[in-house]
Design an enzyme around this catalytic site. Structure first.
Site, short mmCIF file in Angstrom:
data_model
loop_
_atom_site.label_atom_id
_atom_site.label_comp_id
_atom_site.label_asym_id
_atom_site.label_seq_id
_atom_site.Cartn_x
_atom_site.Cartn_y
_atom_site.Cartn_z
N THR A 1 0.84 -1.20 0.00
CA THR A 1 0.00 0.00 0.00
C THR A 1 0.87 1.25 0.00
O THR A 1 0.57 2.23 -0.70
CB THR A 1 -0.93 0.00 1.22
OG1 THR A 1 -1.78 -1.15 1.16
CG2 THR A 1 -1.79 1.26 1.26
N HIS B 1 2.02 1.87 -3.45
CA HIS B 1 0.97 2.51 -4.25
C HIS B 1 0.92 4.01 -3.97
O HIS B 1 0.77 4.82 -4.90
CB HIS B 1 -0.39 1.88 -3.94
CG HIS B 1 -0.61 0.54 -4.56
ND1 HIS B 1 -0.81 0.37 -5.92
CD2 HIS B 1 -0.66 -0.70 -4.02
CE1 HIS B 1 -0.97 -0.92 -6.18
NE2 HIS B 1 -0.88 -1.59 -5.05
N GLU C 1 2.80 -0.47 9.30
CA GLU C 1 3.43 -1.70 9.79
C GLU C 1 4.58 -1.28 10.70
O GLU C 1 5.52 -0.63 10.25
CB GLU C 1 3.96 -2.54 8.62
CG GLU C 1 2.88 -2.96 7.64
CD GLU C 1 3.42 -3.81 6.50
OE1 GLU C 1 4.61 -4.20 6.56
OE2 GLU C 1 2.67 -4.09 5.55
N LEU D 1 -7.61 -12.56 -1.29
CA LEU D 1 -7.09 -11.36 -0.65
C LEU D 1 -6.63 -10.34 -1.68
O LEU D 1 -6.76 -9.14 -1.47
CB LEU D 1 -5.93 -11.72 0.28
CG LEU D 1 -5.30 -10.54 1.03
CD1 LEU D 1 -6.21 -10.09 2.17
CD2 LEU D 1 -3.92 -10.90 1.57
#
Length: 343
Positions: free
Chosen positions: A41, A44, A65, A263
Site C-alpha cells: 500500500t 501505491h 506496519e 485477498l
C-alpha cells in the site's frame, strides 16, 4: 519529530524533521516507533497511482506496519503503560455498527486506515486508539513484530478454511503469499504450490516451505500437479496476486467442492468463467484485513509453536535511507523491507 510524508500530489514520499508530535486523546495510546516495514500500500501511495489519488489526503504521514513501545496513554486507558512493547491493528473501526457489535470488526463499514485516512507510523511517534494496540510477547523479535500487519493478512486468508491434509494452491508469491505458504505448511497442509512469474519471489517461496514454486510463464501447472501425484485438483486456493489470469488459472485447477479465499485486489473488472464456479460447486470468500483479534492471537500462537516467517524479511535500512528501501520494494526483487528508527 521525523516523519515520512506524502506532502505533494506527485510520485514520491518525503522526510520531514518538524512534524508535530501527535497529542494523546483520553482513549488513545502514543507509541514511540522502533521499526517500520514498507507495505505494498505504501508503494501505491509512493507511486501516486489512481487508487492513491482517489484515497489519500495530502499531506499525510503514511505507514501502518511497525513495532514500538508505549510512550504515553490517555486518561481513560488502563490496559497499557509506558514502556510496554506493542504493535497495532491498522484498521480503526467505529465500534457501533452491526458488524462491530457482533464482534466482526474487520467488516466495519466505517473503517479508517492508519497511514491512509489518518496519520500513520512512518514517524517517531504514532497515536492509535487503545482498542487497536496489541502487546507483543518478549519472545517475538522486533522486526517480526513490525510485519504483524501483513502476517495477519496471510494468517486470516490461510486459516479461512481447513488445511490439514489438503493440497493448497497459492497464486502470488509476494510477501503475504509466501507467508501464507509457511502458515499452510505449519498447520498441516500436504502439498503447497505457489505460482508467480517473478523468479526472485518464487525462490523466497521455496525458502518459506513451498512444495513447488512454479513460474507459470515457463512451466505448466497441470504437469506440476501430475508430478506431485495429484489427480483431482487443489482443495484450497489462496488468491494473493490480484491478477485476473492467475485467478482464472486457479479456478481451472481447483477440485470439485474446493474453497477459495481471495485477498488480492484486481484492478477494475475481471471476467471469469462462472460455469467453473457453479459446476464445480466452488466456495469463494473475500478476505479483508485481520479478524480482531482472533487473527492476532493465532499469529502469536503459531510463532510460539515453531512457525518461522523471518526469511520473508530480506532488506533492512536505517530510516534516513528510506529511499533505498522504497527503491528495492518497487524493483520487485525483495521480500519485506524493514526500516529502523534507531530508538
Amino acid at each position: 519529530m521525523k516523519a515520512l510524508v506524502k506532502s505533494r500530489r506527485a510520485e514520491g514520499i518525503w522526510m520531514v524533521h518538524d512534524a508535530p508530535v501527535p497529542e494523546v486523546g483520553v482513549h488513545d495510546v502514543r507509541i514511540r516507533v522502533r521499526k517500520s516495514a514498507i507495505c505494498g500500500t505504501d508503494v501505491h501511495i509512493y507511486n501516486w497511482d489512481e487508487w492513491s489519488q482517489r484515497t489519500i489526503p495530502v499531506p499525510m504521514i503514511v505507514g501502518h506496519e511497525y513495532v514500538g513501545v508505549v510512550d504515553a496513554v490517555g486518561g481513560e486507558v488502563e490496559a497499557f503503560h509506558p514502556g510496554d512493547r506493542v504493535s497495532g491493528e491498522g484498521h480503526v473501526t467505529c465500534g457501533f455498527c452491526r458488524n462491530c457489535r457482533a464482534g466482526r470488526r474487520h467488516l466495519c463499514r466505517h473503517t479508517i486506515g492508519v497511514g491512509v485516512n489518518r496519520p500513520g507510523s512512518f514517524a517517531e511517534y504514532v497515536v492509535i486508539p487503545a482498542d487497536n494496540v496489541y502487546r507483543i510477547p518478549d519472545d517475538i523479535p522486533d522486526e517480526v513484530a513490525a510485519i504483524f500487519d501483513p502476517y495477519g493478512n496471510a494468517t486470516h486468508t490461510a486459516l479461512s478454511f481447513e488445511l490439514v491434509g489438503e493440497d493448497v494452491l497459492v497464486t502470488g508469491a509476494g510477501p503475504i503469499g509466501v507467508m501464507a505458504v509457511s502458515i499452510a505448511r505449519h498447520v498441516g497442509a500436504r502439498h503447497v504450490v505457489v505460482t508467480d512469474v517473478n523468479d526472485y519471489r518464487l525462490g523466497l517461496a521455496r525458502r518459506m516451505g513451498a512444495t513447488r514454486a512454479v513460474n507459470v510463464a515457463r512451466e505448466d501447472l497441470r504437469a506440476v500437479m501430475k508430478d506431485l501425484g495429484m489427480k483431482e485438483g487443489f482443495d484450497v486456493g489462496l488468491e494473493m496476486s490480484g491478477n485476473g489470469r492467475a485467478f482464472r488459472q486457479m479456478l481451472e485447477a481447483m477440485n470439485h467442492g474446493a474453497k477459495v479465499a481471495l485477498l488480492g485486489i484486481m484492478p477494475g473488472e475481471e471476467a471469469i468463467d462462472w460455469s467453473q464456479v457453479v459446476f464445480k460447486g466452488l466456495v469463494l470468500k473475500g478476505i479483508y484485513g485481520r479478524e480482531m483479534y482472533e487473527t492476532w492471537y493465532k499469529m502469536v500462537a503459531m510463532l510460539q509453536s515453531g512457525l518461522d516467517i523471518s526469511p520473508v524479511i530480506t532488506h533492512r535500512f536505517p530510516i534516513d535511507e528510506f529511499q533505498q528501501g522504497f527503491d528495492v520494494m518497487r524493483s520487485g526483487q525483495s521480500g519485506k523491507v524493514v526500516l529502523d528508527w534507531g530508538t
